[in-house]
Enzyme design. Structure first.
Site, PDB file in Angstrom:
ATOM      1  N   ASP A  24       4.369   4.974  -1.354  1.00 36.66           N
ATOM      2  CA  ASP A  24       4.099   5.819  -2.293  1.00 36.66           C
ATOM      3  C   ASP A  24       6.114   6.876  -3.058  1.00 36.66           C
ATOM      4  O   ASP A  24       5.882   7.451  -2.988  1.00 36.66           O
ATOM      5  CB  ASP A  24       3.454   7.435  -2.644  1.00 36.66           C
ATOM      6  CG  ASP A  24       2.529   7.496  -2.689  1.00 36.66           C
ATOM      7  OD1 ASP A  24       1.360   6.218  -2.872  1.00 36.66           O
ATOM      8  OD2 ASP A  24       1.869   7.769  -1.335  1.00 36.66           O
ATOM      9  N   LYS A  27       7.740   2.563  -5.502  1.00 31.77           N
ATOM     10  CA  LYS A  27       8.668   1.229  -6.206  1.00 31.77           C
ATOM     11  C   LYS A  27       8.109   0.738  -7.637  1.00 31.77           C
ATOM     12  O   LYS A  27       8.639  -0.312  -8.314  1.00 31.77           O
ATOM     13  CB  LYS A  27       7.933   0.263  -4.816  1.00 31.77           C
ATOM     14  CG  LYS A  27       8.517   0.597  -4.099  1.00 31.77           C
ATOM     15  CD  LYS A  27       7.020  -0.007  -3.452  1.00 31.77           C
ATOM     16  CE  LYS A  27       5.641   0.218  -2.936  1.00 31.77           C
ATOM     17  NZ  LYS A  27       5.727   1.644  -2.415  1.00 31.77           N
ATOM     18  N   GLY A  51      -1.051   2.703  -5.480  1.00 37.60           N
ATOM     19  CA  GLY A  51      -1.108   3.197  -7.124  1.00 37.60           C
ATOM     20  C   GLY A  51       0.093   3.945  -7.429  1.00 37.60           C
ATOM     21  O   GLY A  51       1.034   4.049  -6.924  1.00 37.60           O
ATOM     22  N   HIS A  52       0.113   2.807  -9.003  1.00 36.50           N
ATOM     23  CA  HIS A  52       1.437   3.843  -9.317  1.00 36.50           C
ATOM     24  C   HIS A  52       0.702   4.337 -10.271  1.00 36.50           C
ATOM     25  O   HIS A  52       0.110   3.215 -11.409  1.00 36.50           O
ATOM     26  CB  HIS A  52       2.578   2.967  -9.442  1.00 36.50           C
ATOM     27  CG  HIS A  52       2.177   1.919  -9.990  1.00 36.50           C
ATOM     28  ND1 HIS A  52       1.648   0.166  -8.839  1.00 36.50           N
ATOM     29  CD2 HIS A  52       1.929   0.664 -10.815  1.00 36.50           C
ATOM     30  CE1 HIS A  52       1.379  -0.993  -9.883  1.00 36.50           C
ATOM     31  NE2 HIS A  52       1.572  -0.587 -10.787  1.00 36.50           N
ATOM     32  N   GLN A 232       2.080   0.023  -0.447  1.00 37.33           N
ATOM     33  CA  GLN A 232       2.810   0.902   0.830  1.00 37.33           C
ATOM     34  C   GLN A 232       4.167   0.658   1.123  1.00 37.33           C
ATOM     35  O   GLN A 232       5.219   0.375   0.169  1.00 37.33           O
ATOM     36  CB  GLN A 232       1.845   0.578   1.918  1.00 37.33           C
ATOM     37  CG  GLN A 232       0.272   0.413   1.109  1.00 37.33           C
ATOM     38  CD  GLN A 232      -0.751  -0.605   0.509  1.00 37.33           C
ATOM     39  OE1 GLN A 232       0.196  -2.008   0.899  1.00 37.33           O
ATOM     40  NE2 GLN A 232      -1.166  -0.367   0.117  1.00 37.33           N
TER      41      GLN A 232
HETATM   42  P1  IMP Z   1      -5.866   1.869   4.138  1.00 38.47           P
HETATM   43  O1  IMP Z   1      -4.808   0.981   3.903  1.00 38.47           O
HETATM   44  O2  IMP Z   1      -6.555   2.087   2.861  1.00 38.47           O
HETATM   45  O3  IMP Z   1      -6.766   1.196   5.163  1.00 38.47           O
HETATM   46  O4  IMP Z   1      -5.489   3.005   4.587  1.00 38.47           O
HETATM   47  C1  IMP Z   1      -4.250   2.847   6.368  1.00 38.47           C
HETATM   48  C2  IMP Z   1      -3.663   4.485   5.888  1.00 38.47           C
HETATM   49  O5  IMP Z   1      -2.521   3.904   5.325  1.00 38.47           O
HETATM   50  C3  IMP Z   1      -3.537   5.542   5.134  1.00 38.47           C
HETATM   51  O6  IMP Z   1      -3.199   6.261   6.060  1.00 38.47           O
HETATM   52  C4  IMP Z   1      -3.162   5.437   4.130  1.00 38.47           C
HETATM   53  O7  IMP Z   1      -3.254   6.982   3.984  1.00 38.47           O
HETATM   54  C5  IMP Z   1      -2.239   4.389   3.822  1.00 38.47           C
HETATM   55  N1  IMP Z   1      -1.861   4.222   3.096  1.00 38.47           N
HETATM   56  C6  IMP Z   1      -2.845   3.078   2.185  1.00 38.47           C
HETATM   57  N2  IMP Z   1      -2.003   2.678   0.384  1.00 38.47           N
HETATM   58  C7  IMP Z   1      -1.432   3.995   0.387  1.00 38.47           C
HETATM   59  C8  IMP Z   1      -0.077   3.813  -0.418  1.00 38.47           C
HETATM   60  O8  IMP Z   1      -0.034   2.992  -1.508  1.00 38.47           O
HETATM   61  N3  IMP Z   1       0.561   4.929  -0.226  1.00 38.47           N
HETATM   62  C9  IMP Z   1       0.338   5.251   0.326  1.00 38.47           C
HETATM   63  N4  IMP Z   1      -0.626   5.378   2.086  1.00 38.47           N
HETATM   64  C10 IMP Z   1      -0.938   4.604   1.440  1.00 38.47           C
END
Ligand code: IMP
Length: 429
Positions: A24, A27, A51-52, A232
Site C-alpha cells: 500500500d 506504487k 489493490g490500487h 505488496q
Molecule cells: P495474502 O497475500 O492474502 O495471503 O495475505 C498475506 C499478508 O499480506 C496479510 O498480512 C495481508 O494483509 C498482506 N497483504 C496482501 N496483499 C496486500 C496488499 O496489497 N497490501 C498490503 N498488505 C497486503
C-alpha cells in the site's frame, strides 16, 4: 514522465518499481506516472490481494490485478507468469474497464500464470480459521493456497484454459488432493460448479492469454522498454519479509526476473516506493507502529483503509531500519516518497532510526520480531502549510525538505519524486 536523473541505458531495457514497506505504498500512481515511457507495464507477482484505486474521469475505481498503466493509452499491460489470478476477478475487472471505455485488448495474461479457483479462497479462509489467534490476517483471496498448488505441481495455468478436456481432469485432481482438508467444512465449492464456471469464463479470457516470454523478449529485441510493477511490499516477501506474516510470493525486485522470465542483465533501474510514514494490514511485527492517538490521526488523515478488504491499516512512523534492509534487498537506485501531504499540519514527526532488544542491546532488522523490541525515534519539526500544489521538491517548505533529506540519508537512497496529493498530477520532482 521520467523521474530518473540519468537517461536509460539501452542495453538494460527493464526498470522495476517495488514497494519497500508492508504494501500500500502507492506504487500504482507512481507506475501510472512512469508508464508513458514504457511499451509494456508488467505485473510480476501476487494476485488480486493487491489493490490500487484509480480515477477515470469522474469515476473512481479499485483495480486488483490489471497493471497500473491502464490509463496510459497504447501501453501494453501484462499480467506476468509469476502472478496467480482469479478468473472471475479478472473478468469483472475487464468488464468494468470496458464500461469506462478503456481498450482492454491491451491487457494480456501469461499462459504460465496460475489460476486462483474458488477452492483456493475457501481453503485460505479455512486455514486462517484453524490458525486462530496466530492467523496471518490474509486477504482471504486464496493467494497462499494457489502458490502452494503451483510448487506442489497441482496448479492450473492460463495456458490450460485452451484445453477444456484437460481442465476438468486437473480440477478434479486438485480437489481430490484437498478433500481431507475440506472434510466436514462448510461452503466448499462443488466440482461441477467450478468446472462449469471455469469453462464459461475461459471463453472471455483465452483471447487475452499470451506467450509472455516471446512477448517480452520480442519487445526487448525491438528496443522497447518495460516497466516491471511489484505488488505488496518488500517486508511481505515470502522469504525476506516478516515470515510467516507475509504473502506467498517474491515481492522484491529479484522477483521480477523470475516472475517475468527476464535475466538480471536486462534490468536497468530499480525504484523503491515508500510512504512518508508506514502502514501495515493484517497481523505480524510492525516496530514503528503508533498505538496511540497519533496512529489514529495518521489513519484518518491518510484514509488508511484497505482497497481489497476495507480493513483499517495499522499506522506508524517511517522505519529506516526496515527501509535500509529493503534498499539492500532491492538494489534501489532511488525512492519515490508518497503521501507527504498527509503529514502537513501533523505537528512533530518521527523517523525510527534504530531498534533495541528488550535488554537494551542495539539490533538491526534481525531483531524485528523480538518480543519487547524498543525503537529509537528521531523527532523532526513538521510544517503547517498546504503542499498539494507544489511540483518541485525544491519549492517544498524547509521543514518538509529537511524531513525528505533525512529519509534519503537514513535509507541510503536519493529521493527522486514525492507525491503531495491524491490527484494524478500531484507529484513533485
Ligand atoms: P495474502 O497475500 O492474502 O495471503 O495475505 C498475506 C499478508 O499480506 C496479510 O498480512 C495481508 O494483509 C498482506 N497483504 C496482501 N496483499 C496486500 C496488499 O496489497 N497490501 C498490503 N498488505 C497486503
Amino acid at each position: 514522465m521520467s523521474i530518473f536523473p540519468a537517461p536509460p541505458d539501452p542495453r538494460r531495457p527493464v526498470d522495476i518499481a517495488v514497494g519497500i514497506q508492508w504494501g500500500d505504498e502507492g506504487k500504482g500512481r507512481i507506475v501510472d506516472l512512469l508508464a508513458r515511457d514504457y511499451a509494456i507495464v508488467a505485473r510480476f507477482g501476487g494476485g488480486d490481494n493487491a489493490g490500487h484505486s484509480i480515477e477515470v474521469g469522474e469515476t473512481k475505481l479499485a483495480l486488483h490485478i490489471v497493471p497500473s498503466g491502464v490509463l496510459v493509452e497504447r501501453t501494453k499491460l501484462l499480467i506476468g507468469a509469476g502472478t496467480v489470478v482469479s478468473l472471475r476477478g479478472l473478468v469483472d475487472e475487464l468488464d468494468t474497464l470496458v464500461k469506462l471505455g478503456v481498450d482492454t485488448s491491451r491487457v494480456v495474461v501469461s499462459a504460465r500464470a496460475h489460476i486462483v479457483f474458488p477452492y483456493h479462497a475457501a481453503l485460505d479462509r479455512l486455514l486462517e480459521k484453524q490458525r486462530g489467534g496466530a492467523a496471518i490476517g490474509t486477504t482471504g483471496r486464496g493467494i497462499g493456497p494457489a502458490y502452494v498448488d503451483r510448487v506442489g505441481r497441482l496448479g492450473i495455468t492460463f495456458g490450460d484454459l485452451a484445453k477444456p478436456e484437460v481442465l476438468a481432469t486437473k480440477i478434479r485432481q486438485a480437489l481430490l488432493a484437498r478433500a481431507p482438508l475440506f472434510a466436514g467444512a462448510e461452503g466448499v465449492p462443488r466440482e461441477e460448479d467450478i468446472v462449469g464456471e471455469t469453462l464459461t469464463l475461459a471463453e472471455r479470457i483465452v483471447p487475452h492469454v499470451v506467450d509472455d516470454v516471446a512477448l517480452l523478449h520480442d519487445a526487448i529485441a525491438r528496443g522497447e522498454r518495460i516497466l516491471a510493477e511489484g505488488a505488496q511490499g518488500t517486508m511481505l516477501d515470502v522469504t525476506y519479509g516478516t515470515y510467516p506474516f507475509v504473502t506467498s510470493s517474491h515481492t522484491v525486485a529479484g522477483g521480477a526476473c523470475i516472475g517475468l522470465g527476464i535475466g538480471p542483465t536486462t534490468v536497468g533501474r530499480v525504484l523503491g516506493v515508500a510512504k512518508a510514514y508506514c502502514t501495515r494490514v493484517g497481523s505480524g511485527p510492525f516496530p514503528s507502529e503508533l498505538s496511540d492517538e497519533r496512529g489514529e490521526r495518521l489513519r484518518a488523515q491518510g484514509r488508511e483503509f484497505g482497497v481489497t478488504t476495507g480493513r483499517p491499516r495499522r499506522c506508524g512512523w517511517y522505519d529506516a531500519v526496515a527501509a535500509r534492509y529493503a534498499a539492500q534487498l532491492n538494489g534501489l537506485d532511488g525512492l519515490a516518497i508518497t503521501k507527504l501531504d498527509v503529514l502537513s499540519g501533523f505537528g512533530r514527526l518521527g523517523i525510527v532510526t534504530g531498534y533495541r532488544r528488550a535488554d537494551g542491546t542495539p539490533c538491526g532488522v534481525e531483531g524485528l520480531a523480538d518480543p519487547g523490541l524498543q525503537v529509537e525515534v528521531e523527532e523532526h519539526p513538521g510544517w503547517d502549510v498546504e503542499i498539494r500544489d507544489v511540483r518541485r521538491i525544491a519549492d517544498l517548505p524547509a521543514a518538509a525538505r529537511a524531513f525528505l533529506d533525512r529519509l534519503a540519508q537514513v535509507t541510503g537512497v536519493p529521493v527522486l519524486a514525492v507525491s503531495v496529493g491524491p490527484e494524478r498530477s500531484a507529484l513533485a520532482v
